[in-house]
Design a protein around this motif. Structure first.
Motif, PDB file in Angstrom:
ATOM      1  N   LYS A 684       0.837  -1.189   0.000  1.00  9.40           N
ATOM      2  CA  LYS A 684       0.000   0.000   0.000  1.00  9.40           C
ATOM      3  C   LYS A 684       0.880   1.250   0.000  1.00  9.40           C
ATOM      4  CE  LYS A 684      -4.313  -1.587   0.506  1.00  9.40           C
ATOM      5  NZ  LYS A 684      -5.444  -1.201  -0.365  1.00  9.40           N
ATOM      6  N   ALA A 685       0.296   2.354  -0.413  1.00 12.39           N
ATOM      7  CA  ALA A 685       1.025   3.616  -0.386  1.00 12.39           C
ATOM      8  C   ALA A 685       1.166   4.114   1.048  1.00 12.39           C
ATOM      9  CB  ALA A 685       0.297   4.668  -1.218  1.00 12.39           C
ATOM     10  N   SER A 686       2.283   4.760   1.331  1.00 10.42           N
ATOM     11  CA  SER A 686       2.486   5.405   2.628  1.00 10.42           C
ATOM     12  C   SER A 686       2.766   6.893   2.487  1.00 10.42           C
ATOM     13  CB  SER A 686       3.649   4.750   3.379  1.00 10.42           C
ATOM     14  OG  SER A 686       3.342   3.433   3.751  1.00 10.42           O
ATOM     15  N   ASN A 687       3.339   7.300   1.346  1.00  9.53           N
ATOM     16  CA  ASN A 687       3.720   8.694   1.158  1.00  9.53           C
ATOM     17  C   ASN A 687       3.549   9.107  -0.299  1.00  9.53           C
ATOM     18  OD1 ASN A 687       4.991   9.528   3.886  1.00  9.53           O
ATOM     19  ND2 ASN A 687       5.982   7.578   3.438  1.00  9.53           N
ATOM     20  N   LEU A 688       3.347  10.409  -0.491  1.00  5.71           N
ATOM     21  CA  LEU A 688       3.197  11.009  -1.810  1.00  5.71           C
ATOM     22  C   LEU A 688       4.225  12.109  -1.979  1.00  5.71           C
ATOM     23  CD1 LEU A 688       1.445  11.790  -4.434  1.00  5.71           C
ATOM     24  CD2 LEU A 688       0.312  13.410  -2.899  1.00  5.71           C
ATOM     25  N   MET A 689       4.821  12.179  -3.158  1.00  4.44           N
ATOM     26  CA  MET A 689       5.788  13.231  -3.460  1.00  4.44           C
ATOM     27  C   MET A 689       5.444  13.848  -4.813  1.00  4.44           C
ATOM     28  SD  MET A 689       9.893  12.854  -3.925  1.00  4.44           S
ATOM     29  CE  MET A 689       9.810  12.760  -5.700  1.00  4.44           C
ATOM     30  N   ILE A 690       5.364  15.171  -4.877  1.00  2.00           N
ATOM     31  CA  ILE A 690       5.187  15.904  -6.131  1.00  2.00           C
ATOM     32  C   ILE A 690       6.196  17.043  -6.145  1.00  2.00           C
ATOM     33  CG2 ILE A 690       3.645  17.305  -7.550  1.00  2.00           C
ATOM     34  CD1 ILE A 690       1.298  15.817  -6.326  1.00  2.00           C
ATOM     35  N   THR A 691       6.904  17.189  -7.238  1.00  6.38           N
ATOM     36  CA  THR A 691       7.893  18.256  -7.383  1.00  6.38           C
ATOM     37  C   THR A 691       7.759  18.860  -8.780  1.00  6.38           C
ATOM     38  OG1 THR A 691       9.435  17.142  -5.891  1.00  6.38           O
ATOM     39  CG2 THR A 691      10.354  18.815  -7.343  1.00  6.38           C
ATOM     40  N   ALA A 692       7.868  20.176  -8.847  1.00  3.43           N
ATOM     41  CA  ALA A 692       7.857  20.866 -10.143  1.00  3.43           C
ATOM     42  C   ALA A 692       8.929  21.937 -10.138  1.00  3.43           C
ATOM     43  CB  ALA A 692       6.495  21.490 -10.410  1.00  3.43           C
ATOM     44  N   SER A 693       9.574  22.128 -11.284  1.00  2.31           N
ATOM     45  CA  SER A 693      10.638  23.123 -11.397  1.00  2.31           C
ATOM     46  C   SER A 693      10.616  23.734 -12.793  1.00  2.31           C
ATOM     47  CB  SER A 693      12.007  22.486 -11.129  1.00  2.31           C
ATOM     48  OG  SER A 693      13.036  23.437 -11.322  1.00  2.31           O
ATOM     49  N   ALA A 694      10.830  25.040 -12.849  1.00  3.71           N
ATOM     50  CA  ALA A 694      10.919  25.722 -14.138  1.00  3.71           C
ATOM     51  C   ALA A 694      12.213  25.376 -14.852  1.00  3.71           C
ATOM     52  CB  ALA A 694      10.812  27.235 -13.945  1.00  3.71           C
ATOM     53  N   SER A 695      13.192  24.847 -14.102  1.00  2.00           N
ATOM     54  CA  SER A 695      14.469  24.427 -14.695  1.00  2.00           C
ATOM     55  C   SER A 695      14.759  23.007 -14.222  1.00  2.00           C
ATOM     56  CB  SER A 695      15.606  25.363 -14.290  1.00  2.00           C
ATOM     57  OG  SER A 695      15.374  26.663 -14.794  1.00  2.00           O
ATOM     58  N   ARG A 696      14.765  22.077 -15.157  1.00  2.00           N
ATOM     59  CA  ARG A 696      14.851  20.662 -14.837  1.00  2.00           C
ATOM     60  C   ARG A 696      16.081  20.329 -14.007  1.00  2.00           C
ATOM     61  NH1 ARG A 696      15.190  15.803 -19.395  1.00  2.00           N
ATOM     62  NH2 ARG A 696      15.082  14.036 -17.934  1.00  2.00           N
ATOM     63  N   TYR A 697      17.194  20.986 -14.297  1.00  2.00           N
ATOM     64  CA  TYR A 697      18.444  20.680 -13.592  1.00  2.00           C
ATOM     65  C   TYR A 697      18.771  21.729 -12.531  1.00  2.00           C
ATOM     66  CZ  TYR A 697      18.835  17.280 -17.309  1.00  2.00           C
ATOM     67  OH  TYR A 697      18.578  16.234 -18.162  1.00  2.00           O
ATOM     68  N   GLY A 698      17.734  22.282 -11.939  1.00  2.00           N
ATOM     69  CA  GLY A 698      17.928  23.273 -10.885  1.00  2.00           C
ATOM     70  C   GLY A 698      18.653  22.720  -9.677  1.00  2.00           C
ATOM     71  N   ASP A 699      18.546  21.391  -9.437  1.00  2.00           N
ATOM     72  CA  ASP A 699      19.284  20.780  -8.324  1.00  2.00           C
ATOM     73  C   ASP A 699      20.785  20.976  -8.470  1.00  2.00           C
ATOM     74  OD1 ASP A 699      16.929  19.892  -7.245  1.00  2.00           O
ATOM     75  OD2 ASP A 699      17.081  17.880  -8.076  1.00  2.00           O
ATOM     76  N   PHE A 700      21.229  21.169  -9.721  1.00  2.00           N
ATOM     77  CA  PHE A 700      22.651  21.396 -10.002  1.00  2.00           C
ATOM     78  C   PHE A 700      22.927  22.873 -10.302  1.00  2.00           C
ATOM     79  CE2 PHE A 700      21.559  17.070 -11.360  1.00  2.00           C
ATOM     80  CZ  PHE A 700      22.463  16.328 -10.623  1.00  2.00           C
ATOM     81  N   PHE A 701      21.975  23.734  -9.918  1.00  2.00           N
ATOM     82  CA  PHE A 701      22.111  25.181 -10.143  1.00  2.00           C
ATOM     83  C   PHE A 701      22.360  25.476 -11.617  1.00  2.00           C
ATOM     84  CE2 PHE A 701      23.577  24.068  -5.877  1.00  2.00           C
ATOM     85  CZ  PHE A 701      22.648  24.758  -5.117  1.00  2.00           C
ATOM     86  N   THR A 702      21.578  24.800 -12.445  1.00  2.31           N
ATOM     87  CA  THR A 702      21.742  24.906 -13.893  1.00  2.31           C
ATOM     88  C   THR A 702      20.405  25.281 -14.528  1.00  2.31           C
ATOM     89  OG1 THR A 702      23.509  23.259 -13.927  1.00  2.31           O
ATOM     90  CG2 THR A 702      22.307  23.611 -15.983  1.00  2.31           C
ATOM     91  N   GLY A 703      20.430  26.276 -15.433  1.00  3.40           N
ATOM     92  CA  GLY A 703      19.219  26.665 -16.138  1.00  3.40           C
ATOM     93  C   GLY A 703      19.282  28.092 -16.621  1.00  3.40           C
TER      94      GLY A 703
END
Length: 717
Positions: A684-703
């Motif tokens: 069964k599900a226990s958690n839900l995660m949704i993420t949106a970003s205007a720059s796909r590689y923002g995790d790498f400070f790129t965009g």
């Protein structure tokens, strides 16, 4: 002055406690082990470093939390979550060389009262032999304690010592004599300490240091003493010594398994089900550490041949025993002094089982051992003339609007089928379109109502089974503030929930706001309904060259911390429903990438067109931790400690994404749908995660300066 000493201490009498996986004592009809197999009995000693106030609670807690692994050269061959899962008769293994490991307790980053124990032992299994394995579990934490010598209080007041690492710390206020227990991160083996207090003249005194390469199962005693030798400033000075000591055993925590129940040649939890008059003999084993003092059976069916509904098999009178035997119920009891274990074998003969008329029966067992521990279990018996037997639904086979039901065919000539109804209704509806393969009927139900309990059974011509099972559909839960109408936008950072409301969404504004900018804001120039949408606006945040590129973003979860110019995010929220898709409305404006950070993919370069992304994941109950806060996913953007979400990770039940590769045509928002692909249907599900970003590689400070509007997100069931 700081002195590090390697002081080895030994204890003459290390007291131990035992978790026993009990073996059933030899019975006359017990089958011989298969050729090439043997059996292992696991005895685990828990070595504690401090006296424990409540032994009863500690015993049960450690037993419930124990994880037992048995591995050979090819990997893990057995895993048990909790002592109660270990087979009462011991563990049967093929002849080979093995390693047994036991973990128990809680592996918190930092705690004053929670410990983590680990033990490991190698052993060999020989043909038709029982091997006893003793595993000593010791404290696996890195431990710290603080000692203040006499004279410190003459010069220093309001003092405290803070000890910790990158994922958690503890504050020892004053003469706090407790021990602190730490689980060191894989990438941080340094235990930092900081002494802070107030000198007699009112000035603040601080002193800090680092214990490099802090070891597990080791206690670091930080001792602060005062010397009246004057410094150049005319005052006294403090001397800080750190002694490194192996954990010393000081207490015995006796942990013994409560009585266990198991079916002999059948699975007890499955119960017994068979055709009326055609049962065969069945037995239930009741195993215990030490002697059993009572085994009580209770069922209304007993009242037809004894006085009352319950009987204590180990303490009943002779005439009661004779009456039970005459009606097909008897037992044996044995105690094995070599392993201090006992077993009662309760036999239900054919004469008893085949006397049961069609219907459902329950026999409750209650066993008590010499330690006073009592456990109960119920044996369910179904006597039926049904042409098929409905089975319990699998954990992942019931959704919000659909379910898969199965039944095992016993009389195919009667053409049995599965029927269902809402709980409380009287009429049954036969499920059409069911398939039968290898004697199993599989019926797929659709169009069900979310959050509703249904019943199902077997039907045939002029026949409805008395065996009825139930299932409840998942709720079709929807996202709070999915239209992004509620904000706290009079502050920096902007927060995506109303004042006084519970937070569900968050963004990187907490980091960018330190430079005076919000990268995620409410928008009134584009929206699908209501009066607002959410605008994710990627941009450089800073002054001149002092700063970083920050992607406009929104996510389900919480922004946890800013480390320098990098963020630590907790992604995901508790969620027990499983949607089929995420839909919503969006508008995207892509711009050229003009910033590329370390770690970005080689295929992404300055001058390329930026892309946006929206993704959703359904997660299991696995949690990560950052400074005592727990989330399904912890994201760290710092280059030297980078930790990102992995869509292929073991805790991901389902995943879906939309990569936005071009700007939206026109000014209107457009609808999108992201289907979810389920990798696992067994949980069964226990958690839900949704993420949106205007720059796909923002995790790498790129965009680049791209913009993404979102509105009216909806989960599709």
């Amino acid at each position: 002055m700081i002195m590090n000493k390697n002081i080895i201490k030994y204890t003459a009498a290390a007291l131990t406690a035992t978790i026993l996986s009990t073996a059933s004592v030899s019975c006359s009809d017990e089958q011989e082990l298969m050729s090439g197999q043997g059996r292992v009995m696991l005895n685990t000693a828990i070595l504690s470093d401090v006296k424990v106030a409540s032994r009863a609670d500690t015993q049960q807690e450690l037993a419930d939390k124990a994880i037992i692994w048995i591995s050979n050269s090819k990997g893990a061959v057995r895993k048990y979550n909790g002592l109660s899962e270990v087979p009462a008769e011991g563990v049967e293994l093929l002849c080979d060389h093995y390693v047994a490991e036991v973990w128990t307790g809680d592996s918190l980053s930092a705690s004053f009262d929670t410990k983590w124990f680990k033990g490991r032992e190698e052993f060999d299994i020989e043909k038709n032999q029982t091997t006893n394995v003793n595993i000593k579990c010791t404290v696996a934490n890195t431990v710290a304690s603080v000692v203040y010598k006499e004279g410190v209080d003459d010069l220093l007041s309001d003092y405290k010592m803070t000890v910790g690492h990158s994922r958690g710390d503890l504050v020892f206020e004053g003469r706090d004599e407790r021990k602190g227990y730490f689980m060191m991160p894989n990438n941080d083996k340094s235990l930092k300490w900081n002494l802070e207090g107030k000198l007699a003249n009112g000035t603040v005194y601080t002193r800090s240091g680092v214990i490099e390469n802090a070891k597990p199962a080791t206690e670091y005693i930080i001792t602060i003493s005062y010397s009246d030798k004057p410094q150049d400033t005319g005052g006294g000075y403090f001397r800080i010594e750190i002694d490194e000591n192996p954990i010393v055993v000081e207490d015995e925590i006796e942990i013994k398994m409560a009585p266990q129940f198991s079916g002999y040649d059948f699975t007890l939890d499955d119960g017994l089900e068979g055709e009326v008059g055609k049962f065969t003999r069945r037995s239930v084993l009741v195993s215990a550490v030490g002697n059993l003092t009572s085994v009580v059976l209770k069922s209304p069916v007993f009242s037809s041949f004894i006085s009352g509904e319950d009987v204590d098999l180990l303490n009943m009178e002779t005439q009661v025993a004779d009456a039970l035997t005459a009606h097909g119920i008897n037992h044996t009891y044995s105690y094995n002094s070599e392993i201090d274990a006992s077993v009662a074998k309760v036999n239900f003969e054919e004469s008893f089982l085949n006397s049961l008329q069609e219907g459902e029966y329950a026999i409750t067992f209650q066993a008590t051992d010499q330690q006073g521990k009592t456990t109960s279990h119920t044996l369910n018996i179904v006597a039926t003339n049904a042409p098929a037997r409905v089975e319990d639904v699998l954990p992942g086979s019931v959704w919000a609007t659909s379910a898969t039901l199965t039944a095992r065919v016993m009389k195919p000539e009667q053409n049995p089928a599965i029927a269902y109804r809402k709980s409380g209704e009287s009429a049954w509806t036969e499920i059409s379109g069911a398939t039968t393969s290898n004697g199993v009927i599989t019926a797929a139900l659709t169009g069900l109502e979310p959050g509703t309990t249904y019943e199902y059974t077997v039907v045939a011509t002029d026949y409805v089974s008395k065996s009825i099972k139930t299932f409840t559909t998942e709720n079709a839960s929807q996202l709070p503030n999915a239209g992004f109408e509620e904000w706290q936008d009079s502050k920096a950072p902007y927060l995506i929930y109303a004042s006084g409301a519970q937070q569900f969404w968050d963004s990187g504004n907490h980091g960018s706001a330190t430079m005076g900018k919000n990268v995620t804001v409410p928008a009134t120039d584009k929206f699908h309904s209501g009066s607002r949408s959410i605008k994710l606006e990627s941009q450089f945040v800073g002054v001149g060259i002092a700063g970083k590129f920050a992607a406009g973003n929104v996510f389900v979860g919480k922004y946890l911390a800013t480390e320098g110019t990098d963020g630590v995010l907790g992604w995901g929220r508790a969620w027990t429903s499983r949607p089929k898709a995420l839909k919503g409305w969006m508008h995207y404006t892509a711009n050229t990438i003009n910033y590329k950070g370390d770690g970005a993919p080689d295929t992404v370069n300055k001058g390329d067109m930026d892309t946006g992304i929206i993704y959703i994941a359904i997660l299991d109950d696995t949690m990560d931790e950052y400074k005592s806060e727990k989330f399904p996913v912890i994201v760290k953007t710092k280059k030297t400690d980078r930790q990102l979400f992995d869509k292929n990770a073991a805790n991901v039940i389902a995943y879906g994404e939309l990569v936005i590769t071009s700007s939206t045509t026109g000014d209107d928002m457009v609808e999108f749908t992201i289907p979810l692909t389920y990798n696992r249907n067994d949980v069964k599900a226990s958690n839900l995660m949704i993420t949106a970003s205007a720059s796909r590689y923002g995790d790498f400070f790129t965009g680049g300066p791209s913009t993404l509007y979102l509105d009216d997100l909806q989960l599709v069931y």
